[in-house]
Scaffold this motif. Structure first.
Motif, PDB file in Angstrom:
ATOM      1  N   GLU A 215       0.832  -1.197   0.000  1.00  0.00           N
ATOM      2  CA  GLU A 215       0.000   0.000   0.000  1.00  0.00           C
ATOM      3  C   GLU A 215       0.877   1.262   0.000  1.00  0.00           C
ATOM      4  O   GLU A 215       0.990   1.972   0.995  1.00  0.00           O
ATOM      5  N   VAL A 216       1.505   1.494  -1.132  1.00  0.00           N
ATOM      6  CA  VAL A 216       2.389   2.651  -1.298  1.00  0.00           C
ATOM      7  C   VAL A 216       1.985   3.392  -2.560  1.00  0.00           C
ATOM      8  O   VAL A 216       1.310   2.849  -3.439  1.00  0.00           O
ATOM      9  N   GLU A 217       2.382   4.654  -2.671  1.00  0.00           N
ATOM     10  CA  GLU A 217       2.137   5.398  -3.909  1.00  0.00           C
ATOM     11  C   GLU A 217       2.966   4.785  -5.036  1.00  0.00           C
ATOM     12  O   GLU A 217       4.154   4.537  -4.880  1.00  0.00           O
ATOM     13  N   GLY A 218       2.282   4.543  -6.176  1.00  0.00           N
ATOM     14  CA  GLY A 218       2.987   3.926  -7.298  1.00  0.00           C
ATOM     15  C   GLY A 218       3.309   2.468  -6.988  1.00  0.00           C
ATOM     16  O   GLY A 218       2.497   1.775  -6.404  1.00  0.00           O
ATOM     17  N   PRO A 219       4.525   2.034  -7.344  1.00  0.00           N
ATOM     18  CA  PRO A 219       5.476   2.728  -8.192  1.00  0.00           C
ATOM     19  C   PRO A 219       4.948   2.857  -9.618  1.00  0.00           C
ATOM     20  O   PRO A 219       4.292   1.941 -10.123  1.00  0.00           O
ATOM     21  N   TYR A 220       5.229   3.985 -10.258  1.00  0.00           N
ATOM     22  CA  TYR A 220       4.594   4.342 -11.517  1.00  0.00           C
ATOM     23  C   TYR A 220       5.287   3.685 -12.715  1.00  0.00           C
ATOM     24  O   TYR A 220       6.453   3.286 -12.636  1.00  0.00           O
ATOM     25  N   THR A 221       4.529   3.597 -13.809  1.00  0.00           N
ATOM     26  CA  THR A 221       5.049   2.958 -15.025  1.00  0.00           C
ATOM     27  C   THR A 221       5.000   3.862 -16.244  1.00  0.00           C
ATOM     28  O   THR A 221       5.554   3.522 -17.283  1.00  0.00           O
ATOM     29  N   TRP A 222       4.296   4.998 -16.138  1.00  0.00           N
ATOM     30  CA  TRP A 222       4.182   5.919 -17.278  1.00  0.00           C
ATOM     31  C   TRP A 222       4.260   7.355 -16.780  1.00  0.00           C
ATOM     32  O   TRP A 222       3.699   7.691 -15.734  1.00  0.00           O
ATOM     33  N   TRP A 223       4.972   8.174 -17.552  1.00  0.00           N
ATOM     34  CA  TRP A 223       5.125   9.588 -17.235  1.00  0.00           C
ATOM     35  C   TRP A 223       4.924  10.393 -18.508  1.00  0.00           C
ATOM     36  O   TRP A 223       5.459  10.044 -19.572  1.00  0.00           O
ATOM     37  N   SER A 224       4.182  11.466 -18.417  1.00  0.00           N
ATOM     38  CA  SER A 224       3.970  12.338 -19.565  1.00  0.00           C
ATOM     39  C   SER A 224       5.313  12.852 -20.079  1.00  0.00           C
ATOM     40  O   SER A 224       6.253  13.078 -19.309  1.00  0.00           O
ATOM     41  N   THR A 234       6.068  12.320 -11.318  1.00  0.00           N
ATOM     42  CA  THR A 234       4.625  12.557 -11.356  1.00  0.00           C
ATOM     43  C   THR A 234       4.040  11.614 -12.407  1.00  0.00           C
ATOM     44  O   THR A 234       3.834  11.988 -13.558  1.00  0.00           O
ATOM     45  N   GLY A 235       3.834  10.371 -11.998  1.00  0.00           N
ATOM     46  CA  GLY A 235       3.481   9.344 -12.953  1.00  0.00           C
ATOM     47  C   GLY A 235       2.143   8.684 -12.711  1.00  0.00           C
ATOM     48  O   GLY A 235       1.382   9.052 -11.809  1.00  0.00           O
ATOM     49  N   TRP A 236       1.865   7.699 -13.549  1.00  0.00           N
ATOM     50  CA  TRP A 236       0.675   6.853 -13.471  1.00  0.00           C
ATOM     51  C   TRP A 236       1.128   5.393 -13.479  1.00  0.00           C
ATOM     52  O   TRP A 236       2.093   5.043 -14.167  1.00  0.00           O
ATOM     53  N   ARG A 237       0.441   4.567 -12.732  1.00  0.00           N
ATOM     54  CA  ARG A 237       0.678   3.122 -12.819  1.00  0.00           C
ATOM     55  C   ARG A 237      -0.464   2.528 -13.633  1.00  0.00           C
ATOM     56  O   ARG A 237      -1.523   2.208 -13.109  1.00  0.00           O
TER      57      ARG A 237
END
Length: 278
Positions: A215-224, A234-237
């Motif tokens: 239960e953590v932010e991200g980790p993200y896989t896409w960034w603008s 500042t990404g999106w998973r």
């Protein structure tokens, strides 16, 4: 002697020819991947063959419109069988769903490379996205029935939970984080707050990234590509590996191969690499 764990990597390449020009080949050569799932290939099968070389067995489903979408599976061993039929007869899913059966260490594993529409809220593009997600609701139980060791990977273009998007408050009316889209993932995995979320709720599928990371932010896989989204993380998973419970029980490692710097990126998405010890 038992084989090593099965390593499955998935990535939206954002055009495979450009990705290889910018370093994808070097990444792949150093990752010891057994099955590589790609989305947004945007190329011909011959391009994939030339880029990957003779050591890879390639399955490719291009989009109806040339230069758009396209999904592929590349493996060290040939698939036993593959399928691209998906959704209603009047629904064009070309270039967005490719599934194949592989044998690994005496077990049959089914892997799907999928690229869900990005969508645009309140437009026909969003309607197409909902049609695709509706088809997934129908097909996922069939996939589990086909093989209890099944895996759906790719760019699913939806952040399921607030943990999956850095700036989620600013995106609640934007495609990719619309409440109606997220409800589909509630049905796949269970809803946030459900005690059985990601442990058998919904259709019973397991979000490997969330199970591994917690239960953590991200980790993200896409960034603008705009601004300093990558530098600021500042990404999106939105890139997933969804597994049946039986396959999820075998994971030994989960990694997002985020580039060290913006200049070293070869796609706006990062590969998601998972080891399954069958």
């Amino acid at each position: 002697m038992p084989q090593k764990p099965l390593r499955v990597a998935s990535v939206n390449v954002n055009g495979v020819r450009a990705a290889f020009r910018n370093g994808m080949g070097e990444w792949l050569n150093g990752r010891d991947v057994d099955i590589l799932a790609m989305q947004e290939v945007r190329a011909e099968t011959s391009d994939l063959e030339n880029l990957l070389g003779p050591d890879w067995n390639i399955l490719h489903d291009p989009a109806t419109a040339k230069g758009r979408a396209g999904v592929a599976l590349a493996s060290r061993d040939k698939a036993n069988i593959h399928r691209v039929t998906f959704g209603p007869d009047d629904f064009d899913s070309a270039g967005r769903w490719l599934e194949a059966d592989y044998e690994w260490n005496g077990e049959l594993v089914t892997v799907v490379s999928t690229y869900v529409h990005s969508g645009v809220a309140d437009t026909p593009k969003q309607d197409e996205k909902y049609k695709f997600l509706d088809a997934m609701l129908v097909h996922l139980p069939m996939l589990r029935e086909h093989n209890p060791l099944a895996l759906v990977v790719g760019d699913l273009n939806v952040g399921h939970r607030t943990l999956d998007i850095k700036n989620w408050k600013g995106n609640v009316k934007r495609a990719g984080f619309l409440p109606a889209e997220r409800e589909y993932f509630d049905k796949f995995l269970g809803a946030e707050g459900d005690p059985e979320y990601n442990r058998g709720a919904g259709l019973g599928w397991v979000d490997i990234g969330r199970r591994w990371s917690g239960e953590v932010e991200g980790p993200y896989t896409w960034w603008s590509q705009r601004g300093h989204a990558f530098d600021n993380d500042t990404g999106w998973r939105i890139d997933y590996q969804l597994a049946t419970p039986e396959l999820a029980a075998t994971i030994t490692n989960y990694t997002i191969d985020r580039a060290a710097t913006h200049a070293e990126r070869w796609s706006d998405h990062a590969p998601v690499v998972v080891d399954y010890d069958l």
